[in-house]
Design a protein around this motif. Structure first.
Motif, PDB file in Angstrom:
ATOM      1  N   ARG A   1       3.509   2.564   4.379  1.00 26.17           N
ATOM      2  CA  ARG A   1       2.438   3.191   5.110  1.00 26.17           C
ATOM      3  C   ARG A   1       1.795   2.586   3.377  1.00 26.17           C
ATOM      4  O   ARG A   1       1.629   3.171   2.690  1.00 26.17           O
ATOM      5  CB  ARG A   1       2.459   3.830   5.818  1.00 26.17           C
ATOM      6  N   PRO A   2       1.418   1.567   3.303  1.00 27.79           N
ATOM      7  CA  PRO A   2       0.844   0.717   2.309  1.00 27.79           C
ATOM      8  C   PRO A   2      -0.924   2.014   2.242  1.00 27.79           C
ATOM      9  O   PRO A   2      -1.490   2.151   3.313  1.00 27.79           O
ATOM     10  CB  PRO A   2       0.402  -0.564   2.362  1.00 27.79           C
ATOM     11  N   LYS A   3      -1.665   1.913   1.466  1.00 28.55           N
ATOM     12  CA  LYS A   3      -2.959   2.343   0.749  1.00 28.55           C
ATOM     13  C   LYS A   3      -3.394   1.383   0.603  1.00 28.55           C
ATOM     14  O   LYS A   3      -3.090   0.731   0.292  1.00 28.55           O
ATOM     15  CB  LYS A   3      -2.680   3.543   0.363  1.00 28.55           C
ATOM     16  N   TYR A   4      -5.147   1.120   1.495  1.00 23.66           N
ATOM     17  CA  TYR A   4      -6.110   0.168   0.997  1.00 23.66           C
ATOM     18  C   TYR A   4      -6.878   0.963   0.311  1.00 23.66           C
ATOM     19  O   TYR A   4      -7.386   1.650   0.790  1.00 23.66           O
ATOM     20  CB  TYR A   4      -5.979  -0.629   2.509  1.00 23.66           C
ATOM     21  N   TYR A   5      -7.762  -0.096  -0.379  1.00 23.80           N
ATOM     22  CA  TYR A   5      -8.540   0.874  -0.943  1.00 23.80           C
ATOM     23  C   TYR A   5      -9.434  -0.194  -0.892  1.00 23.80           C
ATOM     24  O   TYR A   5      -9.597  -1.614  -1.137  1.00 23.80           O
ATOM     25  CB  TYR A   5      -8.442   1.190  -2.231  1.00 23.80           C
ATOM     26  N   PRO A   6     -11.186   0.183  -0.789  1.00 30.26           N
ATOM     27  CA  PRO A   6     -12.426  -0.482  -0.497  1.00 30.26           C
ATOM     28  C   PRO A   6     -13.075  -0.970  -2.074  1.00 30.26           C
ATOM     29  O   PRO A   6     -13.537  -0.606  -3.215  1.00 30.26           O
ATOM     30  CB  PRO A   6     -13.241  -0.105   0.088  1.00 30.26           C
TER      31      PRO A   6
ATOM     32  N   ILE B   1      -9.835   4.350  -7.038  1.00 26.13           N
ATOM     33  CA  ILE B   1      -9.165   4.999  -6.225  1.00 26.13           C
ATOM     34  C   ILE B   1      -9.409   6.511  -6.183  1.00 26.13           C
ATOM     35  O   ILE B   1      -9.972   7.121  -4.968  1.00 26.13           O
ATOM     36  CB  ILE B   1      -7.849   5.310  -6.538  1.00 26.13           C
TER      37      ILE B   1
ATOM     38  N   SER C   1     -12.498   6.425  -3.401  1.00 30.92           N
ATOM     39  CA  SER C   1     -12.440   5.873  -2.065  1.00 30.92           C
ATOM     40  C   SER C   1     -11.966   7.025  -1.927  1.00 30.92           C
ATOM     41  O   SER C   1     -11.285   8.450  -1.489  1.00 30.92           O
ATOM     42  CB  SER C   1     -11.413   5.193  -2.042  1.00 30.92           C
TER      43      SER C   1
ATOM     44  N   GLU D   1     -11.151   8.851   2.527  1.00 32.63           N
ATOM     45  CA  GLU D   1     -10.577   8.916   3.811  1.00 32.63           C
ATOM     46  C   GLU D   1     -11.758   9.229   5.250  1.00 32.63           C
ATOM     47  O   GLU D   1     -12.224  10.427   4.652  1.00 32.63           O
ATOM     48  CB  GLU D   1      -9.195   9.479   4.037  1.00 32.63           C
TER      49      GLU D   1
END
Length: 136
Positions: A41-46, A130, A133, A135
């Motif tokens: 489950r990779p994390k995506y950051y804007p 990070i 960001s 959720e």
């Protein structure tokens, strides 16, 4: 002792090898592959384009300064080696080489410090992205 001829060795094929493996205790003793199906489950950051450009620039700058550090360190070592092994060096070179050697060693340390600092600033920028960001 009777050794096999070259013709006997050349006539060995995969079927006879497989038959020999199967005959050892009635089962294969070779390696066995069992696939494991994993996921992550990779994390995506804007990340904005401006932030991405900053991180890219930090990478370029740190690479440049670390490379310059290696250049100056190599020059310093090379000059020290040349001064040690050259017997008939011109007087001008004998007078100048120690100063250039010390100067290049100092520049190597300065460039390494700048590269380390820029890399540290890049890490701070990434940590800020990070931490900012959230959720949904």
């Amino acid at each position: 002792m009777n050794s096999p001829s070259i013709d006997d060795v050349a006539n060995v094929n995969s079927d006879s090898l497989a038959a020999g493996v199967d005959q050892v205790e009635g089962k294969s003793r070779g390696s066995e592959l069992r696939p494991r199906y994993l996921h992550r489950r990779p994390k995506y950051y804007p990340v904005t384009e401006d932030e991405l450009d900053q991180v890219t620039d930090f990478n370029k700058l740190s690479t440049f300064f670390f490379s310059c550090s290696g250049l100056f360190l190599g020059l310093s070592i090379d000059l020290a080696k040349d001064q040690a092994i050259t017997a008939d060096m011109p007087k001008v070179a004998e007078a100048v080489i120690p100063y250039v050697n010390i100067g290049s060693a100092i520049m190597a340390v300065i460039c390494f410090a700048i590269g380390f600092y820029v890399n540290f600033k890049k890490q701070e920028r990434v940590k800020k992205v990070i931490s900012d960001s959230v959720e949904d």
